[in-house]
Each structure stands twice: as C-alpha cells, then as structure tokens.
Scaffold this motif. Structure first.
Motif, short mmCIF file in Angstrom:
data_model
loop_
_atom_site.label_atom_id
_atom_site.label_comp_id
_atom_site.label_asym_id
_atom_site.label_seq_id
_atom_site.Cartn_x
_atom_site.Cartn_y
_atom_site.Cartn_z
N PHE A 61 4.43 -0.63 5.85
CA PHE A 61 4.09 0.57 5.01
C PHE A 61 5.40 0.60 4.11
N GLU A 62 6.51 0.24 4.68
CA GLU A 62 7.54 0.29 3.70
C GLU A 62 7.63 -0.55 2.47
N VAL A 63 6.91 -1.71 2.99
CA VAL A 63 6.99 -2.45 1.72
C VAL A 63 5.81 -2.24 0.78
N CYS A 64 4.63 -1.80 1.49
CA CYS A 64 3.49 -1.39 0.45
C CYS A 64 4.22 -0.19 -0.54
N GLN A 65 4.85 0.80 0.25
CA GLN A 65 5.33 1.87 -0.70
C GLN A 65 6.25 1.62 -1.81
N GLN A 66 7.15 0.53 -1.60
CA GLN A 66 8.11 0.13 -2.50
C GLN A 66 7.19 -0.58 -3.54
N ILE A 67 6.51 -1.48 -3.07
CA ILE A 67 5.65 -2.16 -4.19
C ILE A 67 4.80 -1.34 -5.10
N ARG A 68 4.51 0.07 -4.53
CA ARG A 68 3.65 0.80 -5.42
C ARG A 68 4.46 1.58 -6.30
N GLN A 69 5.67 1.63 -5.98
CA GLN A 69 6.63 2.22 -7.14
C GLN A 69 6.93 1.34 -8.32
N HIS A 70 6.63 0.02 -8.10
CA HIS A 70 6.83 -0.89 -9.16
C HIS A 70 5.57 -1.10 -9.88
N ASP A 71 4.29 -1.19 -9.12
CA ASP A 71 3.07 -1.33 -9.61
C ASP A 71 2.06 -0.59 -9.06
N GLU A 72 1.39 0.16 -9.69
CA GLU A 72 0.45 1.03 -9.20
C GLU A 72 -0.88 0.44 -9.06
N GLN A 73 -1.14 -0.74 -9.70
CA GLN A 73 -2.54 -1.22 -9.72
C GLN A 73 -2.85 -2.34 -8.87
N LYS A 88 -4.41 3.52 10.23
CA LYS A 88 -5.22 3.27 8.95
C LYS A 88 -4.99 4.06 7.81
N LEU A 89 -4.93 5.28 8.35
CA LEU A 89 -4.64 6.51 7.45
C LEU A 89 -3.40 6.34 6.68
N GLU A 90 -2.41 6.06 7.71
CA GLU A 90 -0.89 5.89 7.04
C GLU A 90 -0.93 4.80 6.05
N GLY A 91 -1.52 3.84 6.23
CA GLY A 91 -1.57 2.55 5.55
C GLY A 91 -2.33 2.71 4.17
N PHE A 92 -3.34 3.59 4.08
CA PHE A 92 -3.98 4.15 2.83
C PHE A 92 -3.06 4.99 1.95
N ASP A 93 -2.59 5.97 2.76
CA ASP A 93 -1.61 6.96 2.28
C ASP A 93 -0.32 6.52 1.53
N VAL A 94 0.19 5.10 2.00
CA VAL A 94 1.04 4.54 1.26
C VAL A 94 0.78 3.60 0.26
N GLY A 95 -0.59 3.54 -0.06
CA GLY A 95 -1.09 2.94 -1.12
C GLY A 95 -1.87 1.50 -0.93
N ALA A 96 -1.99 1.26 0.32
CA ALA A 96 -3.07 0.08 0.56
C ALA A 96 -4.31 0.44 0.00
N ASP A 97 -5.02 -0.73 -0.28
CA ASP A 97 -6.40 -0.62 -0.92
C ASP A 97 -7.55 -0.96 0.20
#
Length: 228
Positions: A61-73, A88-97
């Motif tokens: 979750f932390e990795v996903c959140q930090q990746i999203r700060q660098h690349d939203e796409q 699953k909801l937490e994963g989607f909330d931090v930016g997982a596709d």
C-alpha cells in the motif's frame, strides 16, 4: 520492449512471474522488498508494476501510494494473499488499478497485464483537457473536480469512476461495464465494490447539493444525469 517491475518477497512467486512474463516477451526487473521496489522504480522506466502487499520495509500500500506521487498513469496490479473486501478497497484507494489474490492462475494474470497495458496505450492518445456536465467540471490534466465553486476531493478510484460516468452521461451503465472499464476486471460474484464506490461518490458529489447527479436504476445499473 515493455518493461515490468515485479515487487515480491516470496522468491518462488517472483521467479514464476519473471520466467512466465519473460516468455511472453516482457522485460522484467524484480525487487524483494518495498524500499528496493521504489528505488528501482525511480531509477528505471517501467510500463507496469506488479506488487505484493505484505512486503518487508515498506508494504505494498505504501509503495503504491509513493509510486502514484511520481506517476499517476502507470498501471499497478496488486498481487497478494489478502482477499477481504476491505483489503481490496484499501488497495484501490491508494491507486491500484487491479487486484489478484494468491494463489492465481498465471494465464489470468497475463490477460490482466495485457488489458492494463492496452488501456495505458489508449489513454496516451490525444484527449480533451476538461469535461463538464451541468455544474460539474473535471480538469483531466490536474485531476481536479468541481461542482460549481466547490472543490470535490476524490480518491484515485473515485475519480476514475466519476470520469467514466461523465463520459457516459445520460446513459445507464451496468456494474459489469464499470468493473471492466474502471477496474479492468470482473469481480467475484456477490462482491459489492461498485455499490461501495457509488456510495462514496454520492456522499461527496451529491449530499450537499440540491441537484443530484448519480442515480441508481434498480436491477440495471447507474446513470449520471441532472434530469431525474
């Protein structure tokens, strides 16, 4: 060649992913903890990330959140033994596709990888900078949402769901369509992800406004319209 970052601390699973994906023509780099995954991401160009959630040093979750700060796409596929709705909801909330639960069928994972990469390729084409309907405005470049003069703060998945509804304004869309287009997947029978996110959106988009935009068509799906 398309390059994929795999962040997985279980060597057997990491090897399976690396060998299987390389056999299908992808270039793979593997990290065995969250910090190593972030370092590789920051120092290399990837087109997709596959990450476990339970990782040493930084969790997925932390990795996903930090990746999203660098690349939203960049597409992010979560691969984990955690299978509850809240996980699953937490994963989607931090930016997982997308989200797959172990043990997984590699053929299904490969199919989801292809869908995510295809969607990224399509999203890279020329697109409008802003879309609007009634008093709703969405800045697609900044990913900012307004109703009238009121800013609406949304999570990444709430934002993607709203954009899909606006792109299909005045049209009823089914839960299956939303799952395929917003999450690029089919959910297990009986899960209520779509309804949960629709409720999230309603609270933020409609609760404090006289004109309601998001409506349910019982037994059919949902529609974004100001005419009901």
């Amino acid at each position: 060649m398309i390059s994929i970052l795999v962040i997985e601390d279980e060597k057997r699973v990491a090897d399976l992913l690396k060998i299987g994906l390389e056999e299908n023509g992808y270039q793979i780099m593997v990290a065995y903890d969250g910090e190593m995954g972030l370092r590789l991401f920051q120092n290399n160009a990837f087109q997709l990330v596959i990450s476990d959630i339970i990782l040493p040093k930084l969790n997925g979750f932390e990795v996903c959140q930090q990746i999203r700060q660098h690349d939203e796409q960049i597409p992010i596929l979560m691969l984990t033994a955690l299978g509850t709705a809240d996980d699953k909801l937490e994963g989607f909330d931090v930016g997982a596709d997308d989200y797959m639960v172990k043990p997984f069928d590699f053929r299904e994972l490969l199919a989801r990888v292809r869908v995510l990469l295809k969607r990224r390729a399509v999203s890279g084409t020329e697109a409008p900078k802003q879309i609007a309907y009634a008093d709703l405005k969405i800045d697609l470049e900044r990913q900012e949402v307004m109703r009238g003069d009121t800013p609406i703060k949304l999570s990444p998945k709430e934002y993607n769901l709203l954009v899909y509804l606006v792109e299909n304004v005045e049209k009823v869309v089914s839960r299956i369509e939303i799952a395929e287009k917003v999450w690029s997947t089919h959910f297990d029978t009986g899960t209520n992800f779509i309804d949960v996110y629709i409720n999230y959106l309603r609270k933020k988009m409609d609760k404090n406004f006289d004109v309601k935009l998001i409506h349910t068509k019982p037994g059919v799906g949902f529609i974004l319209t100001s005419r009901l």
